[in-house]
Scaffold this motif. Structure first.
Motif, PDB file in Angstrom:
ATOM      1  N   ALA A   1       0.707  -1.059  -0.076  1.00 32.05           N
ATOM      2  CA  ALA A   1       0.127  -0.128  -0.400  1.00 32.05           C
ATOM      3  C   ALA A   1       0.712   1.306   0.120  1.00 32.05           C
ATOM      4  O   ALA A   1       0.358   1.610  -1.106  1.00 32.05           O
ATOM      5  N   SER A   2       1.808   1.246   0.744  1.00 29.04           N
ATOM      6  CA  SER A   2       2.218   2.655   1.055  1.00 29.04           C
ATOM      7  C   SER A   2       3.243   2.549  -0.626  1.00 29.04           C
ATOM      8  O   SER A   2       3.301   3.761  -0.778  1.00 29.04           O
ATOM      9  N   LEU A   3       3.530   1.674  -0.840  1.00 27.15           N
ATOM     10  CA  LEU A   3       4.847   1.880  -2.217  1.00 27.15           C
ATOM     11  C   LEU A   3       3.996   2.295  -3.445  1.00 27.15           C
ATOM     12  O   LEU A   3       4.198   2.382  -4.630  1.00 27.15           O
ATOM     13  N   GLY A   4       2.976   1.638  -3.563  1.00 27.23           N
ATOM     14  CA  GLY A   4       1.861   1.666  -4.544  1.00 27.23           C
ATOM     15  C   GLY A   4       1.042   3.519  -4.479  1.00 27.23           C
ATOM     16  O   GLY A   4       0.873   3.706  -5.924  1.00 27.23           O
ATOM     17  N   VAL A   5       0.157   3.397  -3.771  1.00 26.23           N
ATOM     18  CA  VAL A   5       0.158   4.015  -2.895  1.00 26.23           C
ATOM     19  C   VAL A   5       0.253   5.801  -3.142  1.00 26.23           C
ATOM     20  O   VAL A   5       1.194   6.716  -3.965  1.00 26.23           O
ATOM     21  N   GLY A   6       1.809   5.802  -2.415  1.00 25.12           N
ATOM     22  CA  GLY A   6       3.179   6.953  -3.022  1.00 25.12           C
ATOM     23  C   GLY A   6       3.953   6.966  -4.047  1.00 25.12           C
ATOM     24  O   GLY A   6       4.021   7.914  -4.083  1.00 25.12           O
ATOM     25  N   SER A   7       4.182   5.985  -4.396  1.00 26.40           N
ATOM     26  CA  SER A   7       5.351   6.074  -5.461  1.00 26.40           C
ATOM     27  C   SER A   7       4.123   5.989  -6.489  1.00 26.40           C
ATOM     28  O   SER A   7       4.288   6.856  -7.343  1.00 26.40           O
ATOM     29  N   GLY A   8       3.221   5.058  -7.167  1.00 28.40           N
ATOM     30  CA  GLY A   8       2.692   4.648  -8.064  1.00 28.40           C
ATOM     31  C   GLY A   8       1.308   6.197  -8.457  1.00 28.40           C
ATOM     32  O   GLY A   8       0.989   6.472  -8.844  1.00 28.40           O
ATOM     33  N   LEU A   9       0.379   6.492  -6.804  1.00 30.90           N
ATOM     34  CA  LEU A   9      -0.822   7.265  -7.018  1.00 30.90           C
ATOM     35  C   LEU A   9      -0.273   9.125  -6.856  1.00 30.90           C
ATOM     36  O   LEU A   9      -0.335   9.673  -7.245  1.00 30.90           O
ATOM     37  N   LEU A  10       1.046   8.844  -6.162  1.00 29.39           N
ATOM     38  CA  LEU A  10       1.162  10.104  -5.584  1.00 29.39           C
ATOM     39  C   LEU A  10       2.283  10.978  -6.261  1.00 29.39           C
ATOM     40  O   LEU A  10       2.719  11.446  -6.384  1.00 29.39           O
ATOM     41  N   GLY A  11       3.177   9.459  -6.739  1.00 32.45           N
ATOM     42  CA  GLY A  11       4.458  10.386  -7.947  1.00 32.45           C
ATOM     43  C   GLY A  11       5.655  10.524  -6.728  1.00 32.45           C
ATOM     44  O   GLY A  11       7.164  11.064  -7.695  1.00 32.45           O
ATOM     45  N   LEU A  12       5.277  10.028  -5.561  1.00 27.63           N
ATOM     46  CA  LEU A  12       6.668  10.427  -4.659  1.00 27.63           C
ATOM     47  C   LEU A  12       7.499   9.516  -4.958  1.00 27.63           C
ATOM     48  O   LEU A  12       7.552   8.687  -5.888  1.00 27.63           O
TER      49      LEU A  12
ATOM     50  N   PRO B   1      10.691   6.994  -4.042  1.00 31.98           N
ATOM     51  CA  PRO B   1      10.600   5.863  -2.933  1.00 31.98           C
ATOM     52  C   PRO B   1      11.338   6.088  -1.536  1.00 31.98           C
ATOM     53  O   PRO B   1      10.447   5.539  -0.962  1.00 31.98           O
ATOM     54  N   HIS B   2      11.422   6.919  -1.169  1.00 30.75           N
ATOM     55  CA  HIS B   2      12.920   7.416   0.120  1.00 30.75           C
ATOM     56  C   HIS B   2      11.371   7.617   1.191  1.00 30.75           C
ATOM     57  O   HIS B   2      10.768   6.561   2.023  1.00 30.75           O
ATOM     58  N   GLY B   3       9.830   8.482   0.917  1.00 31.24           N
ATOM     59  CA  GLY B   3       9.299   7.979   1.874  1.00 31.24           C
ATOM     60  C   GLY B   3       8.311   7.305   2.434  1.00 31.24           C
ATOM     61  O   GLY B   3       8.216   6.617   3.405  1.00 31.24           O
ATOM     62  N   PRO B   4       8.284   6.918   1.071  1.00 32.22           N
ATOM     63  CA  PRO B   4       6.973   5.238   1.088  1.00 32.22           C
ATOM     64  C   PRO B   4       8.362   4.386   1.376  1.00 32.22           C
ATOM     65  O   PRO B   4       7.158   2.815   2.894  1.00 32.22           O
ATOM     66  N   LEU B   5       8.751   4.053   1.384  1.00 30.90           N
ATOM     67  CA  LEU B   5       9.864   2.681   2.151  1.00 30.90           C
ATOM     68  C   LEU B   5       9.761   3.836   3.529  1.00 30.90           C
ATOM     69  O   LEU B   5      10.027   2.323   4.612  1.00 30.90           O
ATOM     70  N   LEU B   6      10.418   4.807   4.183  1.00 28.11           N
ATOM     71  CA  LEU B   6      10.339   5.078   5.616  1.00 28.11           C
ATOM     72  C   LEU B   6       8.958   4.461   5.983  1.00 28.11           C
ATOM     73  O   LEU B   6       8.563   4.441   7.024  1.00 28.11           O
ATOM     74  N   TRP B   7       7.733   5.390   6.256  1.00 27.72           N
ATOM     75  CA  TRP B   7       6.685   4.072   5.592  1.00 27.72           C
ATOM     76  C   TRP B   7       6.705   3.209   6.355  1.00 27.72           C
ATOM     77  O   TRP B   7       6.097   2.400   7.560  1.00 27.72           O
ATOM     78  N   SER B   8       7.368   1.818   5.252  1.00 25.61           N
ATOM     79  CA  SER B   8       7.385   0.402   5.953  1.00 25.61           C
ATOM     80  C   SER B   8       8.259   0.564   6.539  1.00 25.61           C
ATOM     81  O   SER B   8       7.629  -0.499   7.501  1.00 25.61           O
ATOM     82  N   ILE B   9       9.641   0.893   6.821  1.00 29.05           N
ATOM     83  CA  ILE B   9      10.099   0.843   8.361  1.00 29.05           C
ATOM     84  C   ILE B   9       9.511   1.122   9.079  1.00 29.05           C
ATOM     85  O   ILE B   9       9.793  -0.249   9.806  1.00 29.05           O
ATOM     86  N   ALA B  10       8.959   1.964   9.418  1.00 30.40           N
ATOM     87  CA  ALA B  10       8.308   2.320  10.694  1.00 30.40           C
ATOM     88  C   ALA B  10       7.698   1.613  10.363  1.00 30.40           C
ATOM     89  O   ALA B  10       7.260   1.083  11.905  1.00 30.40           O
ATOM     90  N   PHE B  11       6.293   1.358  10.173  1.00 34.04           N
ATOM     91  CA  PHE B  11       5.043   0.255  10.655  1.00 34.04           C
ATOM     92  C   PHE B  11       6.196  -1.248  10.734  1.00 34.04           C
ATOM     93  O   PHE B  11       5.593  -1.983  11.944  1.00 34.04           O
ATOM     94  N   ALA B  12       6.620  -1.533   9.698  1.00 33.71           N
ATOM     95  CA  ALA B  12       7.576  -2.496  10.504  1.00 33.71           C
ATOM     96  C   ALA B  12       8.038  -3.110  11.533  1.00 33.71           C
ATOM     97  O   ALA B  12       7.977  -3.824  12.664  1.00 33.71           O
ATOM     98  N   GLY B  13       8.623  -1.677  12.238  1.00 30.08           N
ATOM     99  CA  GLY B  13       9.750  -2.264  13.188  1.00 30.08           C
ATOM    100  C   GLY B  13       8.572  -1.766  14.364  1.00 30.08           C
ATOM    101  O   GLY B  13       8.744  -2.461  15.247  1.00 30.08           O
ATOM    102  N   LEU B  14       7.655  -1.227  14.096  1.00 31.03           N
ATOM    103  CA  LEU B  14       6.694  -1.303  15.491  1.00 31.03           C
ATOM    104  C   LEU B  14       5.778  -2.237  15.816  1.00 31.03           C
ATOM    105  O   LEU B  14       5.193  -3.350  16.693  1.00 31.03           O
ATOM    106  N   PHE B  15       6.011  -3.275  14.213  1.00 29.21           N
ATOM    107  CA  PHE B  15       4.343  -4.146  14.567  1.00 29.21           C
ATOM    108  C   PHE B  15       5.747  -5.341  15.096  1.00 29.21           C
ATOM    109  O   PHE B  15       5.418  -5.902  16.332  1.00 29.21           O
TER     110      PHE B  15
END
Length: 479
Positions: free
Chosen positions: A32-43, A45-59
């Motif tokens: 979802a992070s990479l799909g929305v961040g990079s695919g939909l919003l055109g960001l 990949p740095h930001g979406p990857l950081l979102w994913s890292i934060a969630f995986a770490g907290l999880f």
């Protein structure tokens, strides 16, 4: 030697293995992070990857019971396994700059434009890249050196840059897969306890089919989609000849780098030697100062040839220009380490063992596991290690030779990295060839998808398994 990465445990001893449902949660967040961040919003990949890292770490910390040291160790595990890729990226950026200042890449462009025609350029590029990658055992080195020159040659011939990049990367990965010098080829054999040459022989048919179909595809593109006539090559060759001394000496860095690789030296020392050879050739062949040669290594090149086209082709960032790319790779490797070190990927791989019903379905499932691991860990080494280690016993239970496992993990693991823009290989290939994202040339990257399809086709045709004498209680063979 045990090739499985060390398992990470929480220091307080309360960490636990996730259930299948839990394992799917962080994977869904990554998608979802990479799909929305990079695919939909055109960001980027740095930001979406950081979102994913934060969630995986907290999880891992609050759901799976890891303490913070355990979370950090998991992320560091991914970085340790990918450290060679990070170092190669650093060196390649400097190498491209020194080879440009030395006249090596301009020389390849100059003479290549005189030998190739637009219509045959793409298939010839794929074949030459495959030959070079086979000889030196490195797809990355091939793309970062000859690949850069081919982009310039293609531009002069009027060939689309994404088409050229697709042909380069296809050939590079095909040759790499069949080379006994390749690190991934050796790794696939090692983690599956397969003889190296048995592994290479097992891959030969699938690789030949995928590369053969790719070359046919590039020939069709050359015949019907390439509109360049080659008549504008003088717009590139004349500025090159007037700016650089293009005698035989400019190819010294090429001979040094590829010569060491052919002699069996690993990619990193061969590339470092190429940097020194490039800096030396800059002084000897181009008459520039020692300081200027090493300034190009650090800060890149910005030639003034009198042609904006040629200036653009030969402008490089040097070592200082690697920051954007390295940041993506570091984030992706840290995310992959979290997913692997907390057993998220292992749980999904174990679930695969419960849903296969035959030898052939096991091979297809192994390919799927390698492909998904490649996407989620962002590095090809993990795509080989995780399914290769996790599924070894299952192949024994089904009475299959280890070469069936080694072939499946490499066919679907190694060459599929460019399909995922956040992958270390994709980031490197795109940056080396002058693209913001690998998605720019993925439509013309035929070999990666065809390698996976060839594996599936061989499995459906019964050509992807080599049954051994089944042990007692083995699962039934295919009908």
């Amino acid at each position: 030697m045990d090739t499985q990465p060390p398992r990470v445990d929480g220091a307080d001893g309360d960490a636990r293995r996730p259930t299948l449902g839990e394992a799917l949660v962080p994977l869904a967040v990554v998608v979802a992070s990479l799909g929305v961040g990079s695919g939909l919003l055109g960001l980027a990949p740095h930001g979406p990857l950081l979102w994913s890292i934060a969630f995986a770490g907290l999880f891992a910390r609050y759901r799976l019971g890891y303490d913070w040291d355990g979370v950090y160790d998991a992320a560091e595990g991914g970085l340790r396994m990918g450290m060679q890729a990070i170092l190669i990226l650093f060196v390649i950026y400097g190498l491209i700059a020194t080879w440009t200042s030395a006249g090596t890449i301009p020389g390849l462009m100059y003479y290549g434009l005189g030998l190739l025609s637009p219509q045959v350029f793409l298939p010839v590029t794929a074949v030459l890249a495959a030959v070079v990658a086979f000889a030196i055992g490195s797809s990355w080195t091939t793309v970062g050196t000859l690949g850069v020159a081919f982009i310039g040659i293609g531009s002069g011939l009027g060939v689309s840059a994404p088409m050229t990049a697709g042909a380069i990367v296809s050939g590079a990965y095909a040759g790499d897969k069949q080379s006994p010098l390749s690190d991934t080829t050796n790794l696939a054999a090692a983690v599956t306890n397969t003889d190296l040459y048995d592994h290479i022989n097992a891959m030969r048919l699938g690789t030949a089919v995928a590369l053969g179909l790719s070359v046919v595809g590039y020939a069709v593109l050359g015949a019907f989609a390439v509109t360049g006539s080659g008549g504008d090559t003088a717009a590139i060759t004349e500025p090159l000849a007037s700016t650089y001394a293009l005698g035989p000496l400019v190819f010294l860095p090429l001979l040094v780098t590829f010569g060491l690789a052919i002699r069996g030296y690993p990619a990193l020392p061969a590339l470092v030697a190429g940097v020194f050879a490039g800096a030396g050739t800059t002084v000897l062949a181009q008459g520039r100062s020692f300081t200027a040669a090493w300034d190009a290594f650090l800060n890149g090149t910005a030639p003034e040839t009198g042609s904006e086209l040629v200036n653009g082709l030969l402008t490089t960032g040097g070592l200082a220009g690697s920051g954007w790319t390295i940041a993506v790779v570091v984030a992706a490797l840290a995310l992959g380490g979290l997913l692997e070190g907390t057993d998220v990927l292992a749980v999904v791989a174990d679930r695969l063992a419960d849903v296969v019903w035959s030898r052939n379905s096991l091979v297809v499932g192994t390919g799927a596991a390698a492909l998904l691991t490649n996407a989620f860990t962002a590095q090809q080494y993990m795509s080989i290690v995780v399914p290769g280690v996790s599924l070894r016993e299952l192949y024994d239970e089904y009475g299959l030779d280890s070469r069936d496992l080694s072939r499946a993990v490499e066919a679907a693991g190694t060459p599929t990295g460019p399909l995922f823009p956040w992958h270390a290989g994709a980031v490197f290939m795109a940056a080396s060839l002058g693209f913001e994202s690998s998605w720019a040339f993925v439509p013309y990257y035929f070999f990666g998808p065809l390698s996976v399809l060839a594996l599936v086709g061989m499995a459906l045709a019964g050509r992807a398994t080599t049954p051994t004498e089944a042990p007692a209680g083995a699962a039934p063979a295919d009908d």
